[in-house]
Design a protein around this motif. Structure first.
Motif, PDB file in Angstrom:
ATOM      1  N   ARG A 184     -17.032  -0.248  -1.289  1.00 52.54           N
ATOM      2  CA  ARG A 184     -17.067  -0.335  -2.847  1.00 52.54           C
ATOM      3  C   ARG A 184     -15.669  -0.227  -3.602  1.00 52.54           C
ATOM      4  O   ARG A 184     -15.424  -0.870  -4.190  1.00 52.54           O
ATOM      5  N   PHE A 185     -15.343   0.932  -3.273  1.00 48.05           N
ATOM      6  CA  PHE A 185     -13.948   1.376  -3.460  1.00 48.05           C
ATOM      7  C   PHE A 185     -13.199   0.594  -2.721  1.00 48.05           C
ATOM      8  O   PHE A 185     -12.042  -0.776  -3.834  1.00 48.05           O
ATOM      9  N   ARG A 186     -13.158  -0.176  -1.986  1.00 50.37           N
ATOM     10  CA  ARG A 186     -11.856  -2.014  -1.692  1.00 50.37           C
ATOM     11  C   ARG A 186     -12.212  -2.453  -2.088  1.00 50.37           C
ATOM     12  O   ARG A 186     -11.175  -3.469  -2.945  1.00 50.37           O
ATOM     13  N   SER A 187     -13.309  -2.783  -2.650  1.00 45.65           N
ATOM     14  CA  SER A 187     -13.904  -4.066  -3.306  1.00 45.65           C
ATOM     15  C   SER A 187     -13.692  -4.126  -4.671  1.00 45.65           C
ATOM     16  O   SER A 187     -13.364  -4.913  -5.318  1.00 45.65           O
ATOM     17  N   CYS A 188     -13.231  -2.931  -5.540  1.00 42.10           N
ATOM     18  CA  CYS A 188     -13.222  -2.535  -6.283  1.00 42.10           C
ATOM     19  C   CYS A 188     -11.758  -2.613  -6.738  1.00 42.10           C
ATOM     20  O   CYS A 188     -10.971  -2.888  -7.566  1.00 42.10           O
ATOM     21  N   LEU A 189     -10.659  -2.202  -5.857  1.00 46.23           N
ATOM     22  CA  LEU A 189      -9.447  -1.998  -5.661  1.00 46.23           C
ATOM     23  C   LEU A 189      -8.598  -3.409  -5.561  1.00 46.23           C
ATOM     24  O   LEU A 189      -7.634  -4.211  -6.479  1.00 46.23           O
ATOM     25  N   GLU A 190      -9.908  -4.598  -4.561  1.00 51.99           N
ATOM     26  CA  GLU A 190      -8.822  -5.792  -4.886  1.00 51.99           C
ATOM     27  C   GLU A 190      -9.209  -6.411  -5.792  1.00 51.99           C
ATOM     28  O   GLU A 190      -8.815  -7.291  -6.172  1.00 51.99           O
ATOM     29  N   ALA A 191     -10.128  -6.053  -7.083  1.00 43.79           N
ATOM     30  CA  ALA A 191     -10.224  -6.701  -8.329  1.00 43.79           C
ATOM     31  C   ALA A 191      -9.881  -6.418  -9.280  1.00 43.79           C
ATOM     32  O   ALA A 191      -9.519  -7.288 -10.508  1.00 43.79           O
ATOM     33  N   LEU A 192      -8.568  -6.281  -8.684  1.00 40.76           N
ATOM     34  CA  LEU A 192      -7.732  -5.021  -9.587  1.00 40.76           C
ATOM     35  C   LEU A 192      -5.915  -5.495  -9.871  1.00 40.76           C
ATOM     36  O   LEU A 192      -5.981  -6.366  -8.768  1.00 40.76           O
ATOM     37  N   ALA A 197      -4.182  -1.371  -8.591  1.00 38.35           N
ATOM     38  CA  ALA A 197      -4.757  -0.408  -7.148  1.00 38.35           C
ATOM     39  C   ALA A 197      -3.640  -0.051  -6.418  1.00 38.35           C
ATOM     40  O   ALA A 197      -3.864   0.325  -5.653  1.00 38.35           O
TER      41      ALA A 197
END
Length: 219
Positions: A184-192, A197
């Motif tokens: 979940r953390f990686r998905s959020c960062l990739e969306a920033l 990020a």
């Protein structure tokens, strides 16, 4: 009393003076002005307290290789926490990361003699200070033999986090939860956006460095 003047009746009775409305003074609306001397005394006392905290931390850091102690690291963490608060105040940052915060904190560290300490150690020393009451209480429940080993903030904070964060879950459950949280953390960062990020990726890199260092101090 009416008198005739110039063919007209004039009321010559004395009349009460018309009250004059004075402008409302600012200090009456907002209260009395502050006691400047009291404010200055408080500010001076706060600066003296900070200076004393930094001095104790520096003394402990100077002696750390000769007589390392848990109390010494607490003093070091308290001193570094002064620098953290300074950097947050100067930069207006909401958290202890980002380019501006890192630059200001690094400057403070150099100016106050803590620049020879590894960045990962500084980070966990501050964490040790910020959770000093809880960590000290937990550490005091351990057998004396373990307390003697748990001195460096890397090993102390690692063991404290591990002992209080699992909430009774099994290692298998913890690994599964950690993997899910990482995804979940990686998905959020990739969306920033990249600029937002990058500070978080740097935070993760710093935490990885801390965990690698723990292997050298916590066994």
């Amino acid at each position: 009393m009416l008198n005739r003047r110039g063919g007209e009746l004039i009321d010559t009775k004395e009349r009460p003076p018309v009250p004059v409305a004075l402008p409302e003074l600012e200090f009456l609306r907002k209260g009395p002005p502050p006691d400047i001397e009291a404010v200055e005394r408080r500010e001076t006392a706060a600066r003296f307290s900070e200076h004393r905290t930094i001095r104790r931390g520096l003394d402990a850091w100077a002696e750390i290789n000769k007589a390392e102690s848990f109390e010494g690291w607490l003093a070091i963490g308290a001193a570094l926490a002064v620098g953290k608060a300074h950097a947050l105040k100067v930069t207006g940052a909401n958290a202890a990361w980002g380019r501006n915060y890192s630059r200001e904190f690094s400057l403070w560290v150099r100016q106050h003699g803590f620049d020879k300490m590894p960045a990962a150690t500084r980070s966990v020393a501050v964490e040790l200070h910020e959770h000093a009451e809880a960590i000290t209480a937990w550490r005091n429940t351990l057998p004396e033999r373990q307390r003697k080993r748990l001195i460096h903030p890397l090993s102390v904070t690692r063991r404290w986090r591990a002992s209080t964060a699992h909430n009774g879950k099994s290692p298998t459950d913890l690994r599964r939860d950690a993997k899910a949280a990482w995804g979940r953390f990686r998905s959020c960062l990739e969306a920033l956006p990249a600029g937002e990020a990058q500070p978080l990726w740097r935070l993760i890199a710093a935490e990885a460095t801390i965990q690698q260092s723990i292997g050298c101090h916590g066994r």
